[in-house]
Design a protein around this motif. Structure first.
Motif, PDB file in Angstrom:
ATOM      1  N   ASP A  29       1.177   7.361  -4.214  1.00 19.18           N
ATOM      2  CA  ASP A  29       2.397   7.070  -4.955  1.00 19.18           C
ATOM      3  C   ASP A  29       2.321   5.589  -5.382  1.00 19.18           C
ATOM      4  O   ASP A  29       2.622   4.691  -4.609  1.00 19.18           O
ATOM      5  N   PHE A  30       1.896   5.371  -6.613  1.00 20.52           N
ATOM      6  CA  PHE A  30       1.647   3.993  -7.055  1.00 20.52           C
ATOM      7  C   PHE A  30       2.935   3.185  -7.232  1.00 20.52           C
ATOM      8  O   PHE A  30       2.920   1.969  -7.090  1.00 20.52           O
ATOM      9  N   ALA A  31       4.021   3.885  -7.503  1.00 26.13           N
ATOM     10  CA  ALA A  31       5.319   3.195  -7.607  1.00 26.13           C
ATOM     11  C   ALA A  31       5.722   2.656  -6.237  1.00 26.13           C
ATOM     12  O   ALA A  31       6.238   1.539  -6.113  1.00 26.13           O
ATOM     13  N   LEU A  32       5.444   3.471  -5.217  1.00 30.65           N
ATOM     14  CA  LEU A  32       5.758   3.033  -3.852  1.00 30.65           C
ATOM     15  C   LEU A  32       4.873   1.834  -3.470  1.00 30.65           C
ATOM     16  O   LEU A  32       5.345   0.864  -2.871  1.00 30.65           O
ATOM     17  N   ILE A  33       3.617   1.897  -3.842  1.00 34.14           N
ATOM     18  CA  ILE A  33       2.700   0.784  -3.556  1.00 34.14           C
ATOM     19  C   ILE A  33       3.218  -0.493  -4.229  1.00 34.14           C
ATOM     20  O   ILE A  33       3.257  -1.564  -3.614  1.00 34.14           O
ATOM     21  N   ALA A  34       3.650  -0.355  -5.480  1.00 30.58           N
ATOM     22  CA  ALA A  34       4.176  -1.520  -6.198  1.00 30.58           C
ATOM     23  C   ALA A  34       5.419  -2.072  -5.506  1.00 30.58           C
ATOM     24  O   ALA A  34       5.577  -3.294  -5.371  1.00 30.58           O
ATOM     25  N   ALA A  35       6.287  -1.179  -5.042  1.00 32.82           N
ATOM     26  CA  ALA A  35       7.520  -1.609  -4.374  1.00 32.82           C
ATOM     27  C   ALA A  35       7.202  -2.332  -3.064  1.00 32.82           C
ATOM     28  O   ALA A  35       7.789  -3.382  -2.755  1.00 32.82           O
ATOM     29  N   LYS A  36       6.272  -1.794  -2.309  1.00 30.37           N
ATOM     30  CA  LYS A  36       5.901  -2.423  -1.031  1.00 30.37           C
ATOM     31  C   LYS A  36       5.200  -3.766  -1.270  1.00 30.37           C
ATOM     32  O   LYS A  36       5.402  -4.717  -0.514  1.00 30.37           O
TER      33      LYS A  36
END
Ligand code: HEC
Length: 167
Positions: A70-77
């Motif tokens: 989940d690249f959006a999650l990676i970006a958020a973290k």
């Protein structure tokens, strides 16, 4: 004759030394023990900040282990890590190192080499920012490589500035 004078004198000196050791002992003992309740809030704050950084990094690695991250999650973290990394230099006021009797892993080197410590924190700011901008592209290999580079910023600082209690 000499002996007769010397003995009471010795006794008096011993007594005095004993007395001052007792009264002086009380205060220095309390200061040295530093019960857990007296840990400055800033030490707790920085530990919580690092714990959150650690949890965010773990979440990123977890995604990269998955088949479809989940690249959006990676970006958020990575954004969370970036914000928290910027706070690091403000979490280390004087007299809060391992040398001050607190339960902390903050080595005196932080205050001996403040510029180097700041640069190490900035490195994490920079590497996490790169991850933030790379992640939405969805290139797993590139994102994984940048996550590794960010991990290098953790290690770079820990090697010099954090007590390794496993050694
Ligand atoms: C600029 C230096 C620096 C950088 C960069 C850094 N750390 Fe740390 N870290 C420290 C220091 C110093 C401590 C010890 C703090 C203390 O005990 O007061 C620490 C402690 C920790 C802890 C333990 C927190 C606790 O509960 O005591 C974790 C987990 C951690 N770091 C993870 C990371 C991760 C993951 C990264 C990279 C994404 C990172 N750190 C980057 C300096 C750094």
């Amino acid at each position: 004759m000499l002996r007769l004078i010397a003995r009471p004198l010795l006794l008096a000196v011993t007594l005095m030394a004993g007395l001052s050791a007792c009264s002086g002992g009380d205060t220095s003992d309390t200061a040295a023990a530093k019960p857990a309740g007296e840990v400055p809030p800033i030490i707790k704050e920085r530990e919580e900040n690092f714990e959150a950084i650690g949890a965010a990094f773990k979440a990123i690695r977890g995604q990269l282990d998955a088949d479809a991250p989940d690249f959006a999650l990676i970006a958020a973290k990575a954004t969370d890590i970036n914000t928290r990394a910027q706070a690091i230099p403000n979490h280390f006021p004087a007299s809060t190192s391992t040398a001050d009797g607190f339960k902390t892993e903050a080595l005196p080197a932080i205050w001996e080499k403040p510029e180097e410590f700041k640069a190490a924190a900035q490195k994490l700011v920079d590497e996490s920012a790169k991850l933030v901008s790379l992640a939405p592209g969805g290139d797993k290999a590139a994102v994984a490589a940048q996550a590794m580079a960010m991990g290098g910023a953790c290690k770079g600082c820990h090697d010099k500035f954090r007590l390794d209690d496993e050694k």
